[in-house]
Design a protein around this motif. Structure first.
Motif, mmCIF file in Angstrom:
data_model
loop_
_atom_site.group_PDB
_atom_site.id
_atom_site.type_symbol
_atom_site.label_atom_id
_atom_site.label_comp_id
_atom_site.label_asym_id
_atom_site.label_seq_id
_atom_site.Cartn_x
_atom_site.Cartn_y
_atom_site.Cartn_z
ATOM 1 N N HIS A 62 12.273 -79.301 -58.821
ATOM 2 C CA HIS A 62 12.099 -80.680 -58.377
ATOM 3 C C HIS A 62 13.372 -81.218 -57.716
ATOM 4 O O HIS A 62 13.331 -81.745 -56.601
ATOM 5 C CB HIS A 62 11.700 -81.574 -59.555
ATOM 6 C CG HIS A 62 11.426 -82.982 -59.149
ATOM 7 N ND1 HIS A 62 10.273 -83.338 -58.481
ATOM 8 C CD2 HIS A 62 12.165 -84.113 -59.263
ATOM 9 C CE1 HIS A 62 10.314 -84.629 -58.224
ATOM 10 N NE2 HIS A 62 11.447 -85.127 -58.680
ATOM 11 N N ALA A 63 14.499 -81.062 -58.397
ATOM 12 C CA ALA A 63 15.757 -81.575 -57.844
ATOM 13 C C ALA A 63 16.057 -80.913 -56.511
ATOM 14 O O ALA A 63 16.475 -81.572 -55.538
ATOM 15 C CB ALA A 63 16.895 -81.325 -58.831
ATOM 16 N N ALA A 64 15.807 -79.595 -56.442
ATOM 17 C CA ALA A 64 16.081 -78.863 -55.201
ATOM 18 C C ALA A 64 15.180 -79.358 -54.080
ATOM 19 O O ALA A 64 15.610 -79.455 -52.921
ATOM 20 C CB ALA A 64 15.881 -77.361 -55.412
ATOM 21 N N LEU A 65 13.943 -79.690 -54.437
ATOM 22 C CA LEU A 65 13.004 -80.173 -53.430
ATOM 23 C C LEU A 65 13.474 -81.496 -52.832
ATOM 24 O O LEU A 65 13.475 -81.690 -51.608
ATOM 25 C CB LEU A 65 11.625 -80.339 -54.065
ATOM 26 C CG LEU A 65 10.543 -80.922 -53.183
ATOM 27 C CD1 LEU A 65 10.245 -79.974 -52.044
ATOM 28 C CD2 LEU A 65 9.290 -81.195 -53.978
ATOM 29 N N ILE A 66 13.918 -82.409 -53.736
ATOM 30 C CA ILE A 66 14.414 -83.705 -53.260
ATOM 31 C C ILE A 66 15.610 -83.487 -52.337
ATOM 32 O O ILE A 66 15.735 -84.113 -51.280
ATOM 33 C CB ILE A 66 14.810 -84.593 -54.471
ATOM 34 C CG1 ILE A 66 13.599 -84.832 -55.364
ATOM 35 C CG2 ILE A 66 15.392 -85.906 -54.001
ATOM 36 C CD1 ILE A 66 12.473 -85.570 -54.688
ATOM 37 N N GLU A 67 16.470 -82.547 -52.754
ATOM 38 C CA GLU A 67 17.648 -82.257 -51.934
ATOM 39 C C GLU A 67 17.237 -81.770 -50.552
ATOM 40 O O GLU A 67 17.807 -82.174 -49.535
ATOM 41 C CB GLU A 67 18.482 -81.184 -52.637
ATOM 42 C CG GLU A 67 19.885 -81.058 -52.113
ATOM 43 C CD GLU A 67 20.685 -80.084 -52.950
ATOM 44 O OE1 GLU A 67 21.393 -80.525 -53.858
ATOM 45 O OE2 GLU A 67 20.591 -78.870 -52.700
ATOM 46 N N THR A 68 16.197 -80.915 -50.529
ATOM 47 C CA THR A 68 15.700 -80.404 -49.243
ATOM 48 C C THR A 68 15.218 -81.538 -48.353
ATOM 49 O O THR A 68 15.537 -81.591 -47.155
ATOM 50 C CB THR A 68 14.552 -79.417 -49.495
ATOM 51 O OG1 THR A 68 15.075 -78.261 -50.116
ATOM 52 C CG2 THR A 68 13.880 -79.019 -48.210
ATOM 53 N N LEU A 69 14.436 -82.459 -48.943
ATOM 54 C CA LEU A 69 13.903 -83.569 -48.140
ATOM 55 C C LEU A 69 15.035 -84.411 -47.570
ATOM 56 O O LEU A 69 15.015 -84.803 -46.398
ATOM 57 C CB LEU A 69 12.973 -84.425 -48.995
ATOM 58 C CG LEU A 69 11.692 -83.727 -49.470
ATOM 59 C CD1 LEU A 69 10.868 -84.646 -50.343
ATOM 60 C CD2 LEU A 69 10.885 -83.256 -48.281
ATOM 61 N N HIS A 70 16.045 -84.703 -48.417
ATOM 62 C CA HIS A 70 17.173 -85.502 -47.926
ATOM 63 C C HIS A 70 17.944 -84.747 -46.852
ATOM 64 O O HIS A 70 18.384 -85.340 -45.867
ATOM 65 C CB HIS A 70 18.108 -85.863 -49.084
ATOM 66 C CG HIS A 70 17.581 -86.972 -49.935
ATOM 67 N ND1 HIS A 70 17.083 -88.131 -49.406
ATOM 68 C CD2 HIS A 70 17.466 -87.091 -51.274
ATOM 69 C CE1 HIS A 70 16.680 -88.922 -50.390
ATOM 70 N NE2 HIS A 70 16.893 -88.312 -51.533
ATOM 71 N N THR A 71 18.116 -83.427 -47.062
ATOM 72 C CA THR A 71 18.838 -82.629 -46.057
ATOM 73 C C THR A 71 18.142 -82.722 -44.716
ATOM 74 O O THR A 71 18.775 -82.957 -43.675
ATOM 75 C CB THR A 71 18.898 -81.154 -46.504
ATOM 76 O OG1 THR A 71 19.496 -81.083 -47.780
ATOM 77 C CG2 THR A 71 19.688 -80.333 -45.526
ATOM 78 N N ALA A 72 16.813 -82.548 -44.736
ATOM 79 C CA ALA A 72 16.075 -82.568 -43.481
ATOM 80 C C ALA A 72 16.168 -83.931 -42.817
ATOM 81 O O ALA A 72 16.400 -84.036 -41.606
ATOM 82 C CB ALA A 72 14.614 -82.200 -43.731
#
Lengths: 267, 270
Positions: B76-86
């Protein structure tokens, strides 16, 4: 501007402020700050990175053009080109039937929807992820890269091709049908002449894009110049990394011009 | 269609001129040569192919059932990080690309060398893949989403800049001439002359790129640039295929959701 704005009350302002738009801009700015703080994108880190970056660039220059490295570069580049050619060729070949199946004006509903579903699945994964799965299935090497890029080619070309078929004029199709032609003849005489130019356009675009991506699938074991690049990177041969990057940029530039020429021949 | 082909005494109707037909035949021959050359010289290890069906079956057997417990733990945390990165990467790319688009637009910058420099920036940005950009930025800034954000941004400059530059070139000259005649400063010509004309194109390019960047940022972690790819890489290296399956399912869901969001925004706002 000021003279215009103050003279007479008829038109108070030539360009009135649009508050919703301004609020949206402020929102975007606030989000950027928030996201940067979450991602630990901070100024000190950036400055420290610039320091590293200077050292990194220093080790990259001048690019390494020793003969043994150039031989490696040539092998990798040739393999990348082969991956791109084969994946484009087979991917485009497979996209032709898939795109026709997905066209709603030619096929019954259940066929086109299942074909569109398949295309959506093919499109949704990044080619690197597909490459990882193929590396597990067929082992390291160019074959995994080719198969991964075939998947992305099919996703891209057949979707655009299906859209092009749906946009074509049905009059010619009906005319051919009225002669009692078989379905294959309708395709060959009524459909393909209308959409072939666009199909070839998508294919040349995809060749270009497969060349770019063939430099990347090597990072996960899919062969090509990407594998050479990743090895050089892991061995800290940064000067050779720069050579490879320059070669890739050159190849892509040539490919872009070439693909443009190809498109012009068929339009 | 050529005039000469139409007006012969026999009125034979020919669709293409001989040159056109020759060029097409040449392309077909070249394609055949390229494909045959590639097929004959590419290195494929046939031994690997014998057990490909078993390996593939094995892959799916090991993936199912997904390791759902892994989601709250690491995904979950990694997913949020991915969305913010994009998202942040896309915003950064927009900011960086705008000046170059103005340099590239021939109607705004009337200088061949400057146009050419901007085109060169775009081509370099686009020909280096986001994963390769990520490798470079990981070497500079160390592993983490900072490298990923910059990789996304640098990869997107070429795409956004090229399309936005083309939109600028298509802008009508009328309003711009009117503003110039009224004595507007150059900054005002930009804001009130060009911007209203290219705003829809700008946002639709931004949205398109954001959609692509969500997909791209999901794999940046494979080279250490943060996001869900880091979790994927770890699961792959540990051969925890049930976790790999879960992560792939999550990526799939996010990509589908993004597609819905972008098509919704496109139909409502743009």
């Amino acid at each position: 501007m000021r003279g215009l704005a103050t003279s007479g009350g008829l038109r108070a302002k030539a360009f009135p402020a649009r508050w919703p738009v301004r609020l949206a801009w402020i929102g975007l700015a606030l989000y950027s700050v928030y996201a940067a703080s979450i991602l630990d994108v901070t100024w000190p880190r950036f400055v420290q990175g610039l320091d590293n970056g200077a050292r990194f660039l220093g080790r990259m220059f001048p690019p390494n053009i020793a003969p043994d490295k150039l031989a490696l570069l040539q092998t990798g580049m040739l393999e990348s080109i082969q991956i791109a050619v084969l994946s484009t060729f087979f991917g485009v070949l497979l996209s032709l039937p898939l795109g026709l199946l997905a066209a709603r004006n030619l096929m019954p509903g259940w066929v086109s929807w299942s074909a569109r579903g398949l295309i959506a699945v093919l499109r949704s994964f990044h080619s690197v992820i597909v490459a990882i799965l193929f590396v597990k299935a067929v082992g390291f090497g160019a074959l995994a890269g080719i198969m991964a890029l075939i998947v992305s080619t099919m996703g891209f070309v057949s979707k655009l091709f299906a859209d092009a078929v749906e946009e074509m004029s049905m009059k010619q199709v009906e005319a051919v049908r009225a002669t009692g032609a078989s379905f294959m003849s309708v395709l060959a005489m009524g459909v393909l002449p209308q959409v072939m130019a666009r199909f070839i356009g998508f294919s040349t675009y995809q060749l270009d894009s497969n060349l770019r991506n063939s430099t990347m699938v090597g990072l996960v074991g899919g062969g090509g110049i990407g594998a050479t690049l990743f090895t050089a990177y892991q061995r800290f041969d940064y000067d050779f990394v720069l050579t490879i990057l320059l070669a890739i940029i050159g190849l892509i530039m040539v490919a872009e011009v070439g693909a443009g020429r190809l498109r012009r021949i068929f339009q | 269609m050529s005039e000469a082909a139409l007006s012969g005494p026999s009125r034979r109707w020919v669709r293409f001129t001989p040159v056109e037909r020759g060029a097409r035949a040449l392309v077909y021959v070249l394609t055949a040569v390229a494909v045959i050359w590639s097929l004959r010289t590419i290195e494929i290890i046939p031994e690997f192919l014998y057990d490909a069906p078993e390996q593939t079956a094995d892959l799916f057997v090991r993936m199912w059932p997904f390791d759902w417990a892994f989601y709250p733990k690491a995904v979950h945390a990694a997913l949020i990080e991915t969305l913010h990165t994009a998202t942040l990467g896309t915003l950064l790319a927009l900011v960086l690309a705008i000046p170059f688009s103005f340099l590239a637009a021939r109607n705004f910058t009337r200088s061949g060398p400057l146009n050419w420099i901007a085109q060169f920036v775009f081509v370099s940005s686009r020909s280096v893949n986001s994963l390769i950009w990520a490798l470079l930025f990981v070497a500079i800034f160390g592993p983490g989403p900072l490298a990923g954000t910059l990789a996304i941004a640098f990869r997107s400059i070429g795409f956004v800049g090229k399309l936005f530059g083309e939109a600028l070139e298509e802008a009508q000259q009328g309003p711009i001439e009117a503003l110039t005649a009224a004595g507007a400063p150059r900054s005002m010509i930009l804001v009130k002359g060009y911007w209203p004309q290219v705003e829809p194109a700008f946002w639709s390019v931004a949205l398109l790129r954001w959609d692509i960047n969500i997909r791209e940022s999901a794999v940046l972690g494979l080279v250490g640039a943060g996001g869900i790819g880091v979790a994927l890489d770890a699961a792959l290296n540990n051969l925890y295929w049930d976790q790999v399956g879960l992560i792939l399912a999550v990526i799939f869901a996010v990509v589908i959701a993004t597609e819905f969001v972008t098509s919704f925004i496109r139909s409502r706002i743009l």
